[in-house]
Design an enzyme around this catalytic site. Structure first.
Site, PDB file in Angstrom:
ATOM      1  CE  LYS A 134      42.733  35.400 -46.410  1.00  0.00           C
ATOM      2  NZ  LYS A 134      42.230  35.434 -45.020  1.00  0.00           N
TER       3      LYS A 134
ATOM      4  CG  HIS B  30      46.993  32.540 -46.353  1.00  0.00           C
ATOM      5  ND1 HIS B  30      46.760  31.940 -45.142  1.00  0.00           N
ATOM      6  CD2 HIS B  30      47.996  31.824 -46.937  1.00  0.00           C
ATOM      7  CE1 HIS B  30      47.580  30.900 -45.008  1.00  0.00           C
ATOM      8  NE2 HIS B  30      48.331  30.813 -46.088  1.00  0.00           N
TER       9      HIS B  30
ATOM     10  CG  PHE C 283      36.331  30.483 -38.759  1.00  0.00           C
ATOM     11  CD1 PHE C 283      37.230  30.187 -39.770  1.00  0.00           C
ATOM     12  CD2 PHE C 283      36.779  30.436 -37.444  1.00  0.00           C
ATOM     13  CE1 PHE C 283      38.548  29.854 -39.491  1.00  0.00           C
ATOM     14  CE2 PHE C 283      38.100  30.104 -37.145  1.00  0.00           C
ATOM     15  CZ  PHE C 283      38.982  29.805 -38.177  1.00  0.00           C
TER      16      PHE C 283
END
Length: 139
Positions: free
Chosen positions: A10, A116, A58
């Site tokens: 990320k 992830h 979120f």
């Protein structure tokens, strides 16, 4: 059984030039990186990828975070790759992650948790197909 799973390094990690260090942890765990590409996700790509979270509070912040800076998308291969990579990543909250896991070593917070990984073989196949063609994956 040899499997493939999908990984994203990320923006919080790419911004800090941690791709090589994260790749070393992945490889030391016995997983092979059989495809890798640095990309800047578009808003549409991030929304599609995270559509499972569209109703969560979120979601907007997640999409904004994932499109702010480049990410590294990867296909990992190895015995029980999905489970193994989830173990290597560590808990979503780095405070709860085991020592030596990617998130314990590199994550900044629960939101900026560096990586992830697919949660199932089925999702791995779907996620891989969003970023790679079969000929891009060299085992």
């Amino acid at each position: 059984m040899t499997e493939r799973t999908f990984s994203i390094i990320k923006p919080d990690a790419t911004r800090r030039n941690l791709t090589g260090k994260i790749n070393a942890v992945i490889e030391e765990a016995g997983l092979r990186i059989v495809a890798q590409r640095r990309v800047k996700l578009t808003d549409a790509q991030a929304k599609k990828f995270y559509e499972v979270h569209a109703e969560r509070p979120f979601y907007g912040e997640l999409v904004a975070q994932m499109t702010a800076e480049p990410v590294v998308v990867q296909v990992l291969e190895g015995d029980n790759a999905v489970l193994k990579y989830r173990e290597v990543m560590g808990a979503t909250n780095p405070d709860n992650a085991d020592e030596g896991t990617i998130r314990k070593l590199f994550a900044l917070s629960i939101g900026e948790n560096s990586v992830h990984g697919s949660d199932s073989l089925e999702n791995a196949a779907i996620e891989i197909a969003q970023f790679f063609k079969d000929e891009d994956i060299v085992g």
